[in-house]
Design a protein around this motif. Structure first.
Motif, short mmCIF file in Angstrom:
data_model
loop_
_atom_site.label_atom_id
_atom_site.label_comp_id
_atom_site.label_asym_id
_atom_site.label_seq_id
_atom_site.Cartn_x
_atom_site.Cartn_y
_atom_site.Cartn_z
N GLU A 78 0.81 -1.21 0.00
CA GLU A 78 0.00 0.00 0.00
C GLU A 78 0.85 1.26 0.00
OE1 GLU A 78 -3.99 -0.83 2.43
OE2 GLU A 78 -2.26 -1.82 3.32
N ALA A 79 1.99 1.21 0.66
CA ALA A 79 2.90 2.37 0.68
C ALA A 79 3.48 2.62 -0.70
CB ALA A 79 4.01 2.15 1.70
N VAL A 80 3.93 1.56 -1.36
CA VAL A 80 4.53 1.71 -2.69
C VAL A 80 3.50 2.19 -3.71
CG1 VAL A 80 5.53 0.39 -4.60
CG2 VAL A 80 6.40 0.07 -2.30
N ALA A 81 2.24 1.78 -3.53
CA ALA A 81 1.18 2.16 -4.46
C ALA A 81 0.57 3.52 -4.15
CB ALA A 81 0.08 1.10 -4.45
N ALA A 82 0.91 4.13 -3.04
CA ALA A 82 0.31 5.40 -2.64
C ALA A 82 0.67 6.51 -3.62
CB ALA A 82 0.77 5.78 -1.24
N ARG A 83 -0.23 7.45 -3.80
CA ARG A 83 0.03 8.58 -4.69
C ARG A 83 1.14 9.46 -4.12
NH1 ARG A 83 -5.40 9.21 -3.96
NH2 ARG A 83 -5.10 11.33 -3.21
N PRO A 84 1.96 10.07 -4.98
CA PRO A 84 3.06 10.91 -4.50
C PRO A 84 2.62 12.00 -3.52
CG PRO A 84 3.34 10.49 -6.83
CD PRO A 84 1.99 9.91 -6.45
N GLU A 85 1.46 12.60 -3.77
CA GLU A 85 1.01 13.67 -2.87
C GLU A 85 0.75 13.16 -1.45
OE1 GLU A 85 -2.52 12.93 -5.80
OE2 GLU A 85 -0.31 12.86 -5.81
N ARG A 86 0.31 11.91 -1.34
CA ARG A 86 0.12 11.33 -0.01
C ARG A 86 1.45 10.97 0.63
NH1 ARG A 86 -3.72 6.93 1.47
NH2 ARG A 86 -3.29 7.91 3.46
N LEU A 87 2.39 10.50 -0.17
CA LEU A 87 3.72 10.19 0.37
C LEU A 87 4.42 11.44 0.88
CD1 LEU A 87 4.84 7.66 -2.39
CD2 LEU A 87 4.40 7.11 0.01
N ARG A 88 4.16 12.57 0.24
CA ARG A 88 4.77 13.84 0.67
C ARG A 88 4.29 14.28 2.04
NH1 ARG A 88 3.63 15.22 -4.95
NH2 ARG A 88 5.58 14.93 -6.13
N GLU A 89 3.21 13.68 2.52
CA GLU A 89 2.72 14.02 3.87
C GLU A 89 3.60 13.43 4.96
OE1 GLU A 89 -1.23 12.49 3.92
OE2 GLU A 89 -1.99 13.88 2.39
N ILE A 90 4.46 12.47 4.62
CA ILE A 90 5.35 11.84 5.59
C ILE A 90 6.55 12.74 5.84
CG2 ILE A 90 6.76 9.82 6.11
CD1 ILE A 90 3.87 9.11 5.97
N ASP A 91 6.71 13.19 7.07
CA ASP A 91 7.82 14.06 7.43
C ASP A 91 9.16 13.34 7.24
OD1 ASP A 91 9.06 16.38 8.42
OD2 ASP A 91 9.15 15.54 10.45
N GLY A 92 10.05 13.96 6.48
CA GLY A 92 11.38 13.38 6.28
C GLY A 92 11.52 12.54 5.03
N LEU A 93 10.42 12.32 4.30
CA LEU A 93 10.48 11.52 3.08
C LEU A 93 10.78 12.45 1.90
CD1 LEU A 93 10.17 8.58 2.15
CD2 LEU A 93 7.78 9.06 1.63
N SER A 94 11.99 12.34 1.35
CA SER A 94 12.44 13.24 0.29
C SER A 94 11.83 12.88 -1.05
CB SER A 94 13.96 13.18 0.18
OG SER A 94 14.38 11.89 -0.27
N GLU A 95 11.96 13.80 -2.02
CA GLU A 95 11.48 13.53 -3.37
C GLU A 95 12.24 12.35 -3.99
OE1 GLU A 95 8.92 14.86 -5.23
OE2 GLU A 95 8.35 15.71 -3.31
N GLY A 96 13.53 12.24 -3.66
CA GLY A 96 14.30 11.11 -4.17
C GLY A 96 13.78 9.79 -3.64
N ALA A 97 13.39 9.77 -2.37
CA ALA A 97 12.86 8.55 -1.77
C ALA A 97 11.49 8.20 -2.36
CB ALA A 97 12.75 8.72 -0.25
N ILE A 98 10.68 9.22 -2.60
CA ILE A 98 9.37 8.99 -3.22
C ILE A 98 9.56 8.40 -4.61
CG2 ILE A 98 7.31 10.13 -4.16
CD1 ILE A 98 7.52 12.09 -1.78
N ALA A 99 10.55 8.92 -5.34
CA ALA A 99 10.84 8.38 -6.68
C ALA A 99 11.24 6.91 -6.60
CB ALA A 99 11.95 9.19 -7.34
N GLU A 100 12.03 6.54 -5.59
CA GLU A 100 12.43 5.13 -5.42
C GLU A 100 11.21 4.24 -5.24
OE1 GLU A 100 15.37 3.54 -5.52
OE2 GLU A 100 16.53 5.36 -5.94
N LEU A 101 10.24 4.70 -4.44
CA LEU A 101 9.03 3.91 -4.21
C LEU A 101 8.21 3.75 -5.49
CD1 LEU A 101 9.85 4.36 -1.24
CD2 LEU A 101 7.45 4.72 -0.70
N LYS A 102 8.09 4.84 -6.26
CA LYS A 102 7.30 4.76 -7.48
C LYS A 102 8.01 3.94 -8.56
CE LYS A 102 3.95 5.92 -7.10
NZ LYS A 102 2.91 5.22 -6.30
N ILE A 103 9.35 3.97 -8.57
CA ILE A 103 10.11 3.12 -9.49
C ILE A 103 9.86 1.65 -9.16
CG2 ILE A 103 12.44 2.38 -10.14
CD1 ILE A 103 13.25 5.36 -9.79
#
Length: 243
Positions: A78-103
């Motif tokens: 569910e975390a990997v499938a979450a939309r980027p805007e929802r992942l950005r709500e996590i404090d400390g989760l960088s754009e690079g880390a969000i990209a890793e999850l979506k990759i």
């Protein structure tokens, strides 16, 4: 030979570097070793998430962040499938880390789709189910997908026809059949997800499927099945004798 003043010996320098190395460096290597030896089954969801975060966040202990992500979304999938805007709500989760999850999500879809493209779809229906679950089961909005098949039931195209809300996606049966004719398809497999997790078909799902079957029939286009997938499982209309 005496060591020049002001310069520590090499061994001493190495010892100082080891002493200054962050405590989590050893943890990272141990986690990688466990993964390489035992695969993903050897790791909890948050530990697998840690492995993804290592590359994007190299100079920080990411265990607390990994646990926070899993706690927020409920599971690794569910975390990997979450939309980027929802992942950005996590404090400390960088754009690079969000990209890793979506990759990672994209890679999983490519792998599942590859299993369909190399064979006759109906000869391995479990591959169809696995692909649909990978592609849609954890999406936060309803998606309506169609697998277009040729006369040998090989995959011609896989298209998302619509994305809706958390509990509805508009589907136009005549448009579905029109697209099938454009592609020269002889058969269809319909699929959509239920973000609620419950794959039980609704009255609207059943009515829409029957409408597509009726409109497609005069053109010699068969509807092999309609799959509903959710995080709690999947349902086959053919299995329920609704087709």
């Amino acid at each position: 030979m005496k060591q020049p003043k002001g310069k520590p010996a090499k061994n001493a320098t190495a010892g100082m570097e080891e002493a200054q190395a962050p405590h989590f460096h050893g943890h990272r290597q141990r986690l990688r070793d466990r993964f390489m030896e035992g695969g993903d089954a050897a790791l909890a969801d948050y530990e697998l998430m840690e492995l993804l975060l290592f590359r994007a966040i190299p100079r920080r202990d990411v265990k607390p962040l990994a646990k926070a992500i899993i706690e927020r979304f409920g599971s690794f999938a569910e975390a990997v499938a979450a939309r980027p805007e929802r992942l950005r709500e996590i404090d400390g989760l960088s754009e690079g880390a969000i990209a890793e999850l979506k990759i990672t999500e994209a890679a999983a879809r490519r792998l599942a789709r590859g299993a369909l493209e190399k064979r006759t779809v109906l000869s391995s229906f479990s591959a169809v189910t696995d692909y649909c679950r990978t592609a849609m089961a954890y999406a936060e909005r309803e998606e309506f997908r169609i697998l277009f098949l040729d006369k040998r039931n090989a995959l011609i195209a896989d298209e998302v026809q619509g994305v809706g809300t958390v509990d509805h996606t508009p589907v136009y049966p005549r448009e579905v059949v029109r697209r099938a004719l454009e592609l020269g398809a002889s058969a269809l497999i319909l699929a959509h997800n239920h973000p609620s997790g419950d794959p039980t078909p609704s009255t609207a799902d059943i009515r829409m499927t029957k409408d597509i079957v009726v409109i497609a029939q005069p053109f010699g286009i068969a509807v092999h099945d309609h799959l509903i997938v959710g995080r709690n499982g999947q349902t086959s209309f053919r299995g329920l004798k609704l087709i």
